[in-house]
Design a protein around this motif. Structure first.
Motif: not given
Length: 298
Positions: A70-75, A86-89, A193-195
């Motif tokens: 959640q805080a470190i890696y994203e989707r 559905t939200t673009p990330w 990560g990207t988070g």
């Protein structure tokens, strides 16, 4: 299960799906952020009742510690089961084939990993190569990087859920994971990560702090200096900590929440039911005999 929110988390925001949570908000606490209590810390404090002590493991493929995904890696996308949106990330848009046998994602440009390396399509390809080695995504035929910011997934059969199955996969950097030895058992102690909160500022057996990603693509959302996770074994202990203001965001079951939590500070104490994997049950009170009921005999 209910989620509780106290005064110090009024502006905190949940950013993820499937129970996922990236934090963004502001805290009213002052003083030294290294303080171990919510009242004297600028960090958002989250309790974990599942363990008594933490092992430093931020490997997203082997479960990892709380907030790893959640805080470190994203989707690439975020699905909200509460309203079906559905939200673009990490992807800005996508196209699904008319016959549901493929989906193409267009990745967000300008995103960097927390070590400053650029995020691109090869990161997605490597992530899914590793994920498939674990036995997931059995519907995938291939994953191809069309260019630096475009990736196409081809399915081995028409599969309409493939959009969310691929889009919600946690993504890892190719330049670290492609050649990582024993990656399935690697504890990934210093994650990249990207988070929004990727930096492990401190780690102890019963608490750890995550600080801001210096290269986060949404710097305006990093409105707190960090997130602290503390080990508080047992539901009762977590509830007491919440009542006392020692934690900000518990996610445990809270009996009689209106009277025992909200009533003590209704302006700042709030709760809501999670939208995923939550069961609301009606149970009989077996300690009392029924009253006011009529019996009939046949």
């Amino acid at each position: 299960m209910k989620f509780l929110r106290s005064r110090r988390l009024l502006a905190a925001t949940a950013l993820a799906v499937t129970g996922a949570l990236a934090l963004s908000g502001c805290s009213s606490g002052g003083g030294d952020p290294s303080s171990t209590s919510a009242g004297g810390s600028k960090y958002v404090v989250i309790p974990n009742e599942a363990v008594a002590t933490f092992e430093r493991n931020f490997n997203p493929f082997s479960g990892g510690l709380e907030l790893t995904g959640q805080a470190i890696y994203e989707r690439m996308l975020i699905f909200n089961p509460a309203d079906g949106t559905t939200t673009p990330w990490l992807a800005t848009e996508w196209e699904v084939a008319d016959d549901a046998t493929s989906v193409t994602f267009h990745l967000r440009e300008g995103v960097k990993w927390s070590d400053g390396e650029a995020f691109d399509a090869q990161d997605v390809v490597t992530t899914f190569k590793l994920a498939q080695e674990l036995g997931g995504h059995e519907y995938l035929e291939s994953v191809e990087a069309v260019d630096d910011h475009t990736v196409t997934f081809t399915f081995n059969r028409p599969y309409s859920p493939g959009l969310w199955g691929t889009g919600e996969q946690i993504l890892v950097p190719d330049h670290i994971w492609a050649d990582k030895p024993d990656w399935q058992s690697d504890t990934n102690e210093t994650p990249v990560g990207t988070g929004p909160y990727t930096e492990v500022l401190s780690f102890q057996t019963q608490s750890y702090d995550l600080g801001p990603n210096p290269h986060y693509w949404q710097p305006d959302k990093q409105k707190i200096p960090g997130v602290r996770v503390v080990a508080i074994p047992g539901n009762d202990a977590v509830l007491l900590a919440a009542k006392n203001g020692d934690v900000d965001w518990p996610t445990q079951f809270f009996p009689n929440v209106e009277e025992s939590f909200v009533a003590s500070n209704p302006e700042h104490h709030h709760y809501w039911f999670p939208t995923v994997a939550s069961t609301i049950m009606w149970q009989m009170n077996t300690t009392r005999a029924p009253s006011g009921c009529r019996q009939s005999r046949v």
